[in-house]
Motif scaffolding. Sequence first.
Motif, PDB file in Angstrom:
ATOM      1  N   TYR A  23       0.838  -1.196   0.000  1.00  0.00           N
ATOM      2  CA  TYR A  23       0.000   0.000   0.000  1.00  0.00           C
ATOM      3  C   TYR A  23       0.874   1.247   0.000  1.00  0.00           C
ATOM      4  CZ  TYR A  23      -4.174  -2.669   1.224  1.00  0.00           C
ATOM      5  OH  TYR A  23      -5.231  -3.533   1.204  1.00  0.00           O
ATOM      6  N   ALA A  24       0.363   2.312  -0.610  1.00  0.00           N
ATOM      7  CA  ALA A  24       0.997   3.633  -0.528  1.00  0.00           C
ATOM      8  C   ALA A  24       0.252   4.406   0.546  1.00  0.00           C
ATOM      9  CB  ALA A  24       0.904   4.355  -1.859  1.00  0.00           C
ATOM     10  N   ARG A  25       0.969   5.206   1.326  1.00  0.00           N
ATOM     11  CA  ARG A  25       0.376   5.925   2.452  1.00  0.00           C
ATOM     12  C   ARG A  25       0.894   7.357   2.470  1.00  0.00           C
ATOM     13  NH1 ARG A  25       3.082   6.532   7.111  1.00  0.00           N
ATOM     14  NH2 ARG A  25       1.905   7.205   8.916  1.00  0.00           N
ATOM     15  N   VAL A  26      -0.044   8.299   2.655  1.00  0.00           N
ATOM     16  CA  VAL A  26       0.315   9.717   2.755  1.00  0.00           C
ATOM     17  C   VAL A  26      -0.350  10.261   4.017  1.00  0.00           C
ATOM     18  CG1 VAL A  26       0.106  11.995   1.696  1.00  0.00           C
ATOM     19  CG2 VAL A  26       0.468   9.995   0.264  1.00  0.00           C
ATOM     20  N   VAL A  27       0.429  10.900   4.881  1.00  0.00           N
ATOM     21  CA  VAL A  27      -0.103  11.494   6.100  1.00  0.00           C
ATOM     22  C   VAL A  27      -0.709  12.854   5.767  1.00  0.00           C
ATOM     23  CG1 VAL A  27       0.488  12.366   8.399  1.00  0.00           C
ATOM     24  CG2 VAL A  27       1.566  10.287   7.530  1.00  0.00           C
ATOM     25  N   GLU A  83      -4.616   9.954   7.574  1.00  0.00           N
ATOM     26  CA  GLU A  83      -3.754   9.477   6.488  1.00  0.00           C
ATOM     27  C   GLU A  83      -4.612   8.919   5.354  1.00  0.00           C
ATOM     28  OE1 GLU A  83      -1.423   6.550   8.601  1.00  0.00           O
ATOM     29  OE2 GLU A  83      -2.622   4.946   7.779  1.00  0.00           O
ATOM     30  N   LEU A  84      -4.033   8.925   4.167  1.00  0.00           N
ATOM     31  CA  LEU A  84      -4.700   8.375   2.990  1.00  0.00           C
ATOM     32  C   LEU A  84      -3.911   7.150   2.552  1.00  0.00           C
ATOM     33  CD1 LEU A  84      -5.239  11.693   1.020  1.00  0.00           C
ATOM     34  CD2 LEU A  84      -6.918  10.472   2.416  1.00  0.00           C
ATOM     35  N   ARG A  85      -4.606   6.077   2.256  1.00  0.00           N
ATOM     36  CA  ARG A  85      -3.964   4.834   1.825  1.00  0.00           C
ATOM     37  C   ARG A  85      -4.593   4.347   0.534  1.00  0.00           C
ATOM     38  NH1 ARG A  85      -4.740   1.263   6.998  1.00  0.00           N
ATOM     39  NH2 ARG A  85      -5.894   3.006   7.826  1.00  0.00           N
TER      40      ARG A  85
END
Length: 72
Positions: free
Chosen positions: A29-33, A46-48
């Motif tokens: 998975y890619a994750r952005v806070v 966060e967005l996953r």
Amino acid sequence: MRDFSGSKSSLNTPKTTPYLFQSRHGVWYARVVVPKGSYEGAKRSELRRSLGTKCHREAIQRSWRVLEELTS
């Protein structure tokens, strides 16, 4: 070598890709806070997004497009 951060995902993710993590099923998975003050009404911290692969190399390649979508 033991990681003392307490995070499960840090065991599966090299230090060069902190935005990637692997689920317990092996999918990357890619994750952005989301910063707290970025916009009001944010429901998530966060967005996953699933990268749809169990291969770390392929996950890195796919992550560039996904991270661009998540950050725009």
